[in-house]
Write an enzyme that holds these catalytic residues in place. Structure first.
Site, PDB file in Angstrom:
ATOM      1  N   ARG A 238       6.098 -12.494   0.925  1.00  0.00           N
ATOM      2  CA  ARG A 238       5.629 -12.713   2.295  1.00  0.00           C
ATOM      3  C   ARG A 238       4.778 -13.964   2.396  1.00  0.00           C
ATOM      4  O   ARG A 238       4.366 -14.525   1.380  1.00  0.00           O
ATOM      5  CB  ARG A 238       4.790 -11.502   2.744  1.00  0.00           C
ATOM      6  CG  ARG A 238       5.580 -10.184   2.704  1.00  0.00           C
ATOM      7  CD  ARG A 238       4.779  -9.105   1.976  1.00  0.00           C
ATOM      8  NE  ARG A 238       5.562  -7.877   1.804  1.00  0.00           N
ATOM      9  CZ  ARG A 238       5.731  -6.966   2.762  1.00  0.00           C
ATOM     10  NH1 ARG A 238       5.162  -7.150   3.931  1.00  0.00           N
ATOM     11  NH2 ARG A 238       6.454  -5.894   2.536  1.00  0.00           N
TER      12      ARG A 238
ATOM     13  N   GLY B  30       0.794  -1.221   0.000  1.00  0.00           N
ATOM     14  CA  GLY B  30       0.000   0.000   0.000  1.00  0.00           C
ATOM     15  C   GLY B  30       0.821   1.263   0.000  1.00  0.00           C
ATOM     16  O   GLY B  30       0.353   2.313  -0.436  1.00  0.00           O
ATOM     17  N   ARG B  31       2.037   1.203   0.507  1.00  0.00           N
ATOM     18  CA  ARG B  31       2.914   2.376   0.481  1.00  0.00           C
ATOM     19  C   ARG B  31       4.353   1.971   0.172  1.00  0.00           C
ATOM     20  O   ARG B  31       5.300   2.614   0.601  1.00  0.00           O
ATOM     21  CB  ARG B  31       2.834   3.138   1.802  1.00  0.00           C
ATOM     22  CG  ARG B  31       3.242   2.334   3.009  1.00  0.00           C
ATOM     23  CD  ARG B  31       3.307   3.190   4.244  1.00  0.00           C
ATOM     24  NE  ARG B  31       3.730   2.366   5.369  1.00  0.00           N
ATOM     25  CZ  ARG B  31       3.158   2.374   6.546  1.00  0.00           C
ATOM     26  NH1 ARG B  31       2.152   3.155   6.766  1.00  0.00           N
ATOM     27  NH2 ARG B  31       3.601   1.612   7.538  1.00  0.00           N
TER      28      ARG B  31
ATOM     29  N   GLY C  66      -0.358   6.353   0.581  1.00  0.00           N
ATOM     30  CA  GLY C  66       0.862   5.720   0.101  1.00  0.00           C
ATOM     31  C   GLY C  66       2.148   6.420   0.496  1.00  0.00           C
ATOM     32  O   GLY C  66       3.235   5.963   0.144  1.00  0.00           O
TER      33      GLY C  66
ATOM     34  N   ARG D 128      14.425   0.382   1.085  1.00  0.00           N
ATOM     35  CA  ARG D 128      14.668  -0.869   1.809  1.00  0.00           C
ATOM     36  C   ARG D 128      15.260  -1.900   0.844  1.00  0.00           C
ATOM     37  O   ARG D 128      14.928  -1.910  -0.344  1.00  0.00           O
ATOM     38  CB  ARG D 128      13.377  -1.410   2.413  1.00  0.00           C
ATOM     39  CG  ARG D 128      12.589  -0.370   3.170  1.00  0.00           C
ATOM     40  CD  ARG D 128      11.509  -0.974   4.029  1.00  0.00           C
ATOM     41  NE  ARG D 128      10.413  -1.576   3.282  1.00  0.00           N
ATOM     42  CZ  ARG D 128       9.312  -2.043   3.857  1.00  0.00           C
ATOM     43  NH1 ARG D 128       9.180  -2.001   5.166  1.00  0.00           N
ATOM     44  NH2 ARG D 128       8.344  -2.571   3.134  1.00  0.00           N
TER      45      ARG D 128
ATOM     46  N   ASP E 161       0.996 -10.847   6.697  1.00  0.00           N
ATOM     47  CA  ASP E 161       1.513 -10.048   5.584  1.00  0.00           C
ATOM     48  C   ASP E 161       2.811  -9.347   5.953  1.00  0.00           C
ATOM     49  O   ASP E 161       3.480  -8.780   5.082  1.00  0.00           O
ATOM     50  CB  ASP E 161       0.472  -9.023   5.125  1.00  0.00           C
ATOM     51  CG  ASP E 161       0.045  -8.084   6.241  1.00  0.00           C
ATOM     52  OD1 ASP E 161      -0.524  -8.590   7.214  1.00  0.00           O
ATOM     53  OD2 ASP E 161       0.269  -6.865   6.142  1.00  0.00           O
ATOM     54  N   ASN E 162       3.194  -9.392   7.237  1.00  0.00           N
ATOM     55  CA  ASN E 162       4.460  -8.808   7.691  1.00  0.00           C
ATOM     56  C   ASN E 162       5.509  -9.871   8.000  1.00  0.00           C
ATOM     57  O   ASN E 162       6.465  -9.612   8.723  1.00  0.00           O
ATOM     58  CB  ASN E 162       4.233  -7.952   8.943  1.00  0.00           C
ATOM     59  CG  ASN E 162       3.391  -6.728   8.664  1.00  0.00           C
ATOM     60  OD1 ASN E 162       3.318  -6.259   7.532  1.00  0.00           O
ATOM     61  ND2 ASN E 162       2.735  -6.204   9.678  1.00  0.00           N
TER      62      ASN E 162
ATOM     63  N   LYS F  23       9.762   2.941   0.319  1.00  0.00           N
ATOM     64  CA  LYS F  23       8.613   3.013   1.217  1.00  0.00           C
ATOM     65  C   LYS F  23       8.258   4.479   1.412  1.00  0.00           C
ATOM     66  O   LYS F  23       9.078   5.267   1.854  1.00  0.00           O
ATOM     67  CB  LYS F  23       8.934   2.366   2.566  1.00  0.00           C
ATOM     68  CG  LYS F  23       7.738   2.325   3.510  1.00  0.00           C
ATOM     69  CD  LYS F  23       8.059   1.551   4.772  1.00  0.00           C
ATOM     70  CE  LYS F  23       6.846   1.474   5.696  1.00  0.00           C
ATOM     71  NZ  LYS F  23       7.140   0.697   6.923  1.00  0.00           N
TER      72      LYS F  23
END
Length: 541
Positions: free
Chosen positions: A219, A122-123, A155, A212, A289-290, A142
């Site tokens: 994921r 999303g971002r 975002g 990053r 998702d993380n 990011k």
């Protein structure tokens, strides 16, 4: 060396399309996995695709705050590259590097134990994959603008959360914890509206962008996305791609290949959690998702390090009531998340038993690895039957009165074999936040524990000096405490990055004494106990 600089405003108009900075580009992910056929950038459900092409939003006046030269060198950039206009352009999202097509990943996930459906980047926008020294790196911005997965968000990211992510990822790396890395931190020159406490008081903040770096940003939720939609064709395609490109050691074929993949993800995840517990790190948002399939710490949101040793602590305001992601629950949550990945992988295996065997071994393996880790922190090498009791009673004592975890274990190395329980306790007394809470009963229990500890270290062959050396390799002296990050953020908001430079330099050598940074080897100050950003944090970025 690391670079700290602010690009003057006038330089932003001097950009041109000729790139001098050279990266060895590859686009395997986008060339081998299905793309979203819709190219318009608006929030939507994306079906039968692993990603969507999307361009970063050009910042109005980007400026470079800090760069990790080590990460730059790892991806094939020189120190000179990191202060070039090319670098500023590419890693602020102002220009797209030649022969690359930025994209956002499509994935799903369980958030706080509940199925959330499609989530996605999303971002975050993946710029490209690069290869250097036979290693694969994915470069991701990011805070560079909205994607089809942004839902109702914009975002973008703000300076405070970007500083926290930039510093923490590098701090974790130098602590020896598996993690994504940070290449650069930049200001966008734009203002972003955020409601820090979700209390109806939004305000403008400085926009920022972090680059990053990881082998990939695939994921658990990437597999959950296809499995939840019963898109088994693309589920297999994703699994085959991931194994071929990121798990080359897996030589099995057919179903056995997917079982071997799941086992390796399980083991690397286990090792990551053990390392979190070793240094007192709390992720704060362990949604599926993380969770990286590489066993890397990913997505630094409302994280924190334990100040006092409290297994029930979570840094996340959203999690304050149920404390699902509290420090002491991280191993159980990791296993829960692995169960969700197993469910997603099941269509490729079509048999539950092999996956169940791997999952059932997790808790047993974790307990073994955790005990070894704790014994290392205590300076014990030869495992004894009594060690489990020694560790268990220590954890109970640490929680009875506020005791700083980092200071306790670091100072524990100064205890000698000849010390009595009282003398040994005095060596770590500095770690106690409030000495008046140390009543006679608690003190007696501490003295008894230290009597047992000194008996135990006398059974070891290591000398006091050698034991201290070994303990100081696993018990850091410096960690990125929340109040330290907040002080850095406060200064950065005023345009002063001196403290950011200082912390970055210190955190590169967290196990060294570093006398010049002794002031940071201290308990959380009283003013930081309840200050916003110093205790608990929201997911606001």
């Amino acid at each position: 060396m690391e670079y700290l600089c602010v690009i003057p405003k006038k330089i932003s108009i001097l950009y041109n399309s000729r790139f001098i900075m050279k990266l060895h580009i590859q686009n395997k992910f986008t060339s081998q996995l299905p793309a979203d056929p819709t190219v318009e950038n608006y929030p939507r459900q994306v079906e039968q695709a692993g990603f969507s092409y999307v361009l970063p939003v050009k910042p109005s006046n980007p400026s470079l705050i800090h760069t990790s030269a080590e990460v730059a060198n790892a991806i094939g950039l020189s120190d000179e590259d990191t202060i070039s206009l090319d670098f500023l352009n590419v890693f602020s999202g102002n220009k797209v590097y030649p022969e690359t097509k930025p994209f956002a990943l499509c994935y799903a996930g369980h958030q706080f134990g509940n199925w959330a459906g499609q989530l996605g980047d999303g971002r975050a926008i993946n710029l490209t994959e690069v290869v250097h020294d036979n290693k694969i790196f994915t470069l991701q911005l990011k805070g560079a603008g909205p994607t089809p997965y942004s839902r109702t968000a914009d975002g973008f990211a703000v300076l405070r959360s970007s500083i926290r992510e930039y510093l923490c990822a590098e701090a974790m790396h130098y602590l020896g914890v598996p993690t994504t890395r940070s290449l650069s931190l930049m200001l966008s020159g734009d203002q972003v509206v955020r409601d820090v406490l979700y209390n109806g008081n939004p305000a403008y903040e400085k926009g920022a962008i972090v680059c990053r770096v990881a082998p990939s940003f695939i994921r658990f939720g990437s597999f959950e996305m296809f499995a939840s939609r019963k898109d088994h064709t693309n589920l297999k395609l994703l699994a085959d791609f991931t194994i071929k490109n990121h798990f080359p050691n897996i030589k099995e074929e057919g179903v056995e290949k997917y079982i071997a993949f799941f086992e390796e993800v399980t083991q690397t995840t286990l090792k990551m959690i053990v390392e979190w517990q070793r240094v007192g790190f709390v992720h704060g948002v362990m949604n599926t998702d993380n969770m990286s399939i590489h066993g890397l710490t990913i997505d630094y949101g409302p994280y924190g390090w334990l100040e006092d040793y409290n297994t029930g602590w979570t840094p996340n305001t959203t999690d304050n009531q149920h404390k699902r992601y509290r420090f002491g629950n991280q191993p159980e949550i990791a296993l829960w998340n692995l169960y969700q990945l197993a469910n997603a992988m099941y269509p490729l295996v079509e048999e539950a038993k092999p996956l169940e065997i791997i999952l059932e071994a997790f808790s047993i393996d974790y307990e073994k690895e955790y005990l070894i880790m704790m014994l290392n922190k205590l300076g014990l090498q030869d495992k004894k039957e009594s060690d489990l009791f020694l560790v268990g009673t220590l954890v109970e004592l640490l929680e009875r009165v506020e005791t700083d975890m980092t200071i306790f274990f670091r100072n524990l190395s100064t205890v000698s074999k000849e010390d009595s329980g009282i003398i040994a306790f005095n060596a770590i007394k500095e770690a106690c936040y409030t000495e008046k809470d140390l009543d006679e009963t608690i003190l007696k229990d501490w003295y008894d524990w230290f009597e047992n500890y000194t008996i135990r270290i006398n059974e070891e062959t290591l000398s006091d000096t050698d034991r201290k050396v070994q303990m100081n390799k696993v018990n850091p002296k410096y960690v990125l405490r929340n109040y330290m990050a907040q002080l850095c953020i406060d200064d950065a908001d005023k345009g002063d990055y001196t403290l950011l430079n200082e912390l970055f330099k210190m955190l590169k050598n967290p196990y060294d004494e570093q006398p010049n940074f002794q002031k940071w080897f201290a308990k959380r100050p009283d003013w930081a106990r309840d200050k916003v950003g110093c205790s608990m944090l929201s997911c606001s970025s």
